[in-house]
Scaffold this active site. Structure first.
Site, PDB file in Angstrom:
ATOM      1  N   GLU A  44      -1.720  -7.569   5.775  1.00 26.46           N
ATOM      2  CA  GLU A  44      -3.074  -6.356   6.474  1.00 26.46           C
ATOM      3  C   GLU A  44      -3.201  -5.944   4.669  1.00 26.46           C
ATOM      4  OE1 GLU A  44      -5.824  -6.309   7.750  1.00 26.46           O
ATOM      5  OE2 GLU A  44      -4.978  -6.922  10.166  1.00 26.46           O
ATOM      6  N   GLU A  53     -10.054  -1.120  -5.456  1.00 30.81           N
ATOM      7  CA  GLU A  53      -9.575  -0.096  -4.442  1.00 30.81           C
ATOM      8  C   GLU A  53      -9.300   1.855  -4.995  1.00 30.81           C
ATOM      9  OE1 GLU A  53      -6.445  -0.200  -2.032  1.00 30.81           O
ATOM     10  OE2 GLU A  53      -7.691  -0.230   0.044  1.00 30.81           O
ATOM     11  N   CYS A 105      -8.694   1.081   4.941  1.00 30.65           N
ATOM     12  CA  CYS A 105      -9.222   0.209   3.629  1.00 30.65           C
ATOM     13  C   CYS A 105     -10.438  -0.750   3.792  1.00 30.65           C
ATOM     14  CB  CYS A 105      -7.884  -0.866   4.965  1.00 30.65           C
ATOM     15  SG  CYS A 105      -7.538  -0.767   5.847  1.00 30.65           S
ATOM     16  N   LYS A 131       9.188  -0.317  10.189  1.00 29.13           N
ATOM     17  CA  LYS A 131       9.251   0.960   9.058  1.00 29.13           C
ATOM     18  C   LYS A 131       8.233   1.618   8.672  1.00 29.13           C
ATOM     19  CE  LYS A 131       9.531   1.045   4.199  1.00 29.13           C
ATOM     20  NZ  LYS A 131       9.300   2.385   4.420  1.00 29.13           N
TER      21      LYS A 131
HETATM   22  P1  NAD Z   1       2.098   0.719   0.065  1.00 29.65           P
HETATM   23  O1  NAD Z   1       2.222  -1.209  -0.270  1.00 29.65           O
HETATM   24  O2  NAD Z   1       3.192   1.223  -0.870  1.00 29.65           O
HETATM   25  O3  NAD Z   1       3.156   0.938   1.197  1.00 29.65           O
HETATM   26  C1  NAD Z   1       3.214   0.528   3.186  1.00 29.65           C
HETATM   27  C2  NAD Z   1       4.293  -0.128   3.572  1.00 29.65           C
HETATM   28  O4  NAD Z   1       4.891  -0.908   2.841  1.00 29.65           O
HETATM   29  C3  NAD Z   1       5.227   1.532   3.052  1.00 29.65           C
HETATM   30  O5  NAD Z   1       6.015   1.443   4.268  1.00 29.65           O
HETATM   31  C4  NAD Z   1       6.463   1.235   2.039  1.00 29.65           C
HETATM   32  O6  NAD Z   1       7.137   1.723   2.424  1.00 29.65           O
HETATM   33  C5  NAD Z   1       6.143  -0.216   1.999  1.00 29.65           C
HETATM   34  N1  NAD Z   1       6.767  -1.034   1.036  1.00 29.65           N
HETATM   35  C6  NAD Z   1       5.694  -0.758  -0.139  1.00 29.65           C
HETATM   36  N2  NAD Z   1       6.826  -1.449  -0.691  1.00 29.65           N
HETATM   37  C7  NAD Z   1       7.474  -2.647  -0.316  1.00 29.65           C
HETATM   38  C8  NAD Z   1       8.297  -3.747  -0.624  1.00 29.65           C
HETATM   39  N3  NAD Z   1       9.121  -3.569  -2.114  1.00 29.65           N
HETATM   40  N4  NAD Z   1       9.049  -3.739   0.409  1.00 29.65           N
HETATM   41  C9  NAD Z   1       8.880  -3.990   1.223  1.00 29.65           C
HETATM   42  N5  NAD Z   1       8.303  -3.049   1.785  1.00 29.65           N
HETATM   43  C10 NAD Z   1       7.130  -1.606   0.902  1.00 29.65           C
HETATM   44  O7  NAD Z   1       0.760   0.715   0.492  1.00 29.65           O
HETATM   45  P2  NAD Z   1      -0.088   2.558   1.280  1.00 29.65           P
HETATM   46  O8  NAD Z   1      -0.009   3.274  -0.165  1.00 29.65           O
HETATM   47  O9  NAD Z   1       1.608   2.998   1.664  1.00 29.65           O
HETATM   48  O10 NAD Z   1      -0.904   2.612   1.831  1.00 29.65           O
HETATM   49  C11 NAD Z   1      -2.296   2.431   1.152  1.00 29.65           C
HETATM   50  C12 NAD Z   1      -2.545   0.307   1.188  1.00 29.65           C
HETATM   51  O11 NAD Z   1      -2.986   0.245   2.153  1.00 29.65           O
HETATM   52  C13 NAD Z   1      -4.054   0.714   0.554  1.00 29.65           C
HETATM   53  O12 NAD Z   1      -3.984  -0.484  -0.033  1.00 29.65           O
HETATM   54  C14 NAD Z   1      -4.595   0.098   1.834  1.00 29.65           C
HETATM   55  O13 NAD Z   1      -6.057  -0.515   1.451  1.00 29.65           O
HETATM   56  C15 NAD Z   1      -3.928  -0.487   3.026  1.00 29.65           C
HETATM   57  N6  NAD Z   1      -4.325  -0.450   3.776  1.00 29.65           N
HETATM   58  C16 NAD Z   1      -4.651  -1.919   4.566  1.00 29.65           C
HETATM   59  C17 NAD Z   1      -5.300  -1.665   5.879  1.00 29.65           C
HETATM   60  C18 NAD Z   1      -5.884  -3.270   6.428  1.00 29.65           C
HETATM   61  O14 NAD Z   1      -5.976  -2.971   7.959  1.00 29.65           O
HETATM   62  N7  NAD Z   1      -6.018  -4.269   5.973  1.00 29.65           N
HETATM   63  C19 NAD Z   1      -4.862   0.089   6.254  1.00 29.65           C
HETATM   64  C20 NAD Z   1      -4.122   0.412   6.176  1.00 29.65           C
HETATM   65  C21 NAD Z   1      -3.785   0.780   4.870  1.00 29.65           C
END
Ligand code: NAD
Length: 474
Positions: A246, A378, A280, A172
């Site tokens: 991650e 962050e 990140c 997804k």
């Molecule tokens: P997010 O957590 O809002 O969303 C990430 C994914 O999770 C999306 O596909 C979203 O639809 C899904 N999601 C959200 N709520 C969910 C739930 N309750 N159940 C299942 N899936 C759910 O994050 P974002 O805003 O898309 O991305 C930014 C974040 O990602 C930042 O905090 C960033 O640091 C992190 N990030 C981490 C890495 C890493 O490698 N550690 C890499 C890139 C981004």
């Protein structure tokens, strides 16, 4: 534009609530896309489940050949992928094509080689009259959930090791950036057996939530926010699923007095602001020694003010806008709260960019203190804070004083000091005199609340397989 999902062998549209997919450069709607309904989520998981027995029993060589075919197909359509990613994320086209696409196909090629080269303990007689051997086997159906900052690259990081290991996947993408994932779905449908990869779209709270709670999903792999990671863990605890997390980061950048100032400024201008800081590992939390602090603030502020964005000639653009208005407003409010502090000086940026789109000016926040929100949390935007330090012990304590543990860097001319600090930084990665550089042979992943999943490298192949012991009585 390919907007159908891939469920089993069929491409089909969702039927639930429509999501508006926006162009962050203009705020205009690119396409409206209905998300998967409950039946489609179930059918995607069932297709992955049905495909698992045959796929997991294919030889490593067979899976490797298909991963190589995926890599070739990505290269062949690199321009189409880059155009879509640039449209959906607002990224400069040349940056996606030159930086991201080669890393995507290389990821599939790396795991194509890696799965034919797995190592482990040797078989032997560890109990008299018995021979033991270790197998590494597939886990089952993996639900892979990706964020919006590098949609296609995150898809590659999740798919390649999972498929190499013999798992089947329901993927997804972020509801904000589904376009390259759906083009990839079409590519995969032409290469992989039916059901091995399924791609469905939708919101986290609906489709994502259904996936992480699904009884037929064996493992959840997610890149996203720490709060989302916690939800995955709660859901996983109910049926004891494996998890690969991650999560966020807040990378400390320690600049010692003897660092090469020109190199530091050039590095931070690039690695603090790449992808508008929506990364990140972004070099966002700078600690500068007292002897270099003033010059660093002045030179970095000048360099950052020269970053090109929102230029009609896209080939000149260095960074994109933020992904959404919500993200831009969030970034603006972080900077505003920092600017309200007496000890803080915003030396460049600190404002919305005029015009359409979700741009925020590249910003330097100088004089920040360790306890300030801008240092601790962050921001995920084009904003870097600079904090002055007096001695190595203090700065090591500050660097480690955070809930995150993903990436860090040390800048110094003294290799001994660099090694001493690297050994004590509690981060998944420490760079010396650089930052941000990733290669598919080396792991990417964190400590603490940044999560514990490893992407890329042999370690990811370990994460997506399980070690099993087979013992034969003679
Ligand atoms: P997010 O957590 O809002 O969303 C990430 C994914 O999770 C999306 O596909 C979203 O639809 C899904 N999601 C959200 N709520 C969910 C739930 N309750 N159940 C299942 N899936 C759910 O994050 P974002 O805003 O898309 O991305 C930014 C974040 O990602 C930042 O905090 C960033 O640091 C992190 N990030 C981490 C890495 C890493 O490698 N550690 C890499 C890139 C981004």
């Amino acid at each position: 534009m390919q907007t159908n999902m891939l469920i089993g062998g069929a491409m089909e549209a969702g039927t639930e609530t429509e999501e508006q997919v926006l162009n962050p450069r203009t705020g205009e709607v690119i396409v409206k896309m209905p998300e998967a309904d409950a039946d489609q989520v179930n059918r995607a998981v069932a297709a992955a489940r049905a495909a698992f027995p045959a796929w997991s029993r294919t030889t490593a060589g067979h899976r490797s050949a298909l991963l190589l075919a995926i890599a070739d197909a990505v290269d062949a359509r690199a321009e189409a992928f880059a155009k879509l990613e640039a449209l959906n994320c607002g990224k400069p086209y040349h940056a996606v094509l030159g930086d991201e696409l080669p890393a995507v196909s290389d990821c599939f090629r790396f795991f194509a080689g890696a799965v034919r080269n797995m190592h482990g303990p040797v078989a032997g007689e560890y109990l008299e009259g018995h021979t033991s051997m270790i197998r590494r086997d597939a886990i089952g159906v993996v639900a892979s959930i990706a964020p919006w900052n590098y949609p296609l690259m995150m898809m590659a990081w999740k798919l390649a090791p999972a498929l190499a290991g013999g798992n089947t996947v329901v993927m997804k993408p972020s509801e904000q950036t589904p376009l390259t994932a759906l083009l990839m779905a079409e590519v995969l449908a032409g290469i992989l057996p039916e059901g091995v990869v399924n791609v469905i779209v939708g919101q986290g709270a609906s489709v994502g939530n259904a996936l992480i709670n699904h009884p037929e999903v064996d493992m959840v792999s997610i890149t996203g926010d720490v709060a989302t990671g916690r939800k995955v863990l709660q859901a996983a605890s109910r049926s004891v699923k494996r998890t690969h997390l991650e999560l966020g980061g807040k990378a400390p950048v320690i600049v010692m007095d003897d660092a090469d100032l020109g190199r530091v400024v050039e590095g931070l201008r690039a690695f603090g602001y790449y992808n508008a800081g929506q990364d990140c590992t972004a070099a966002c939390r700078i600690y500068a020694g007292r002897g270099i602090y003033e010059k660093l603030v002045a030179d970095l502020s000048g360099a950052v003010a020269s970053i090109v964005y929102d230029n009609p000639d896209d080939s000149l653009n260095e960074i994109p806008p933020l992904i959404s208005q919500r993200q831009r407003d969030r970034v603006a409010s972080f900077v505003q709260r920092a600017a309200d502090l007496k000890h803080v000086e915003v030396t460049t940026g600190g404002a919305l960019h005029e015009g359409s789109g979700f741009y925020y000016k590249p910003t330097v926040v100088a004089g920040a203190l360790q306890s300030d929100e801008i240092v601790q949390r962050e921001v995920f935007g084009p904003v870097v804070s600079i904090t002055r330090f007096d001695d190595p012990e203090t700065v090591l304590g500050w660097a480690n004083d955070t809930q995150y543990g993903l990436a860090s860097s040390v800048w110094t001319g003294d290799i001994g000091a660099a090694l001493r600090m690297s050994s004590r930084l509690q981060y998944g990665c420490t760079w010396v005199n650089t930052h941000f550089m990733l290669v598919n042979e080396m792991p990417h992943g964190g400590l603490k609340q940044s999560g514990y999943g490893k992407d890329m490298s042999m370690y990811a192949l370990e994460d997506y397989t399980v070690a099993r012991h087979v013992m034969i009585a003679h």
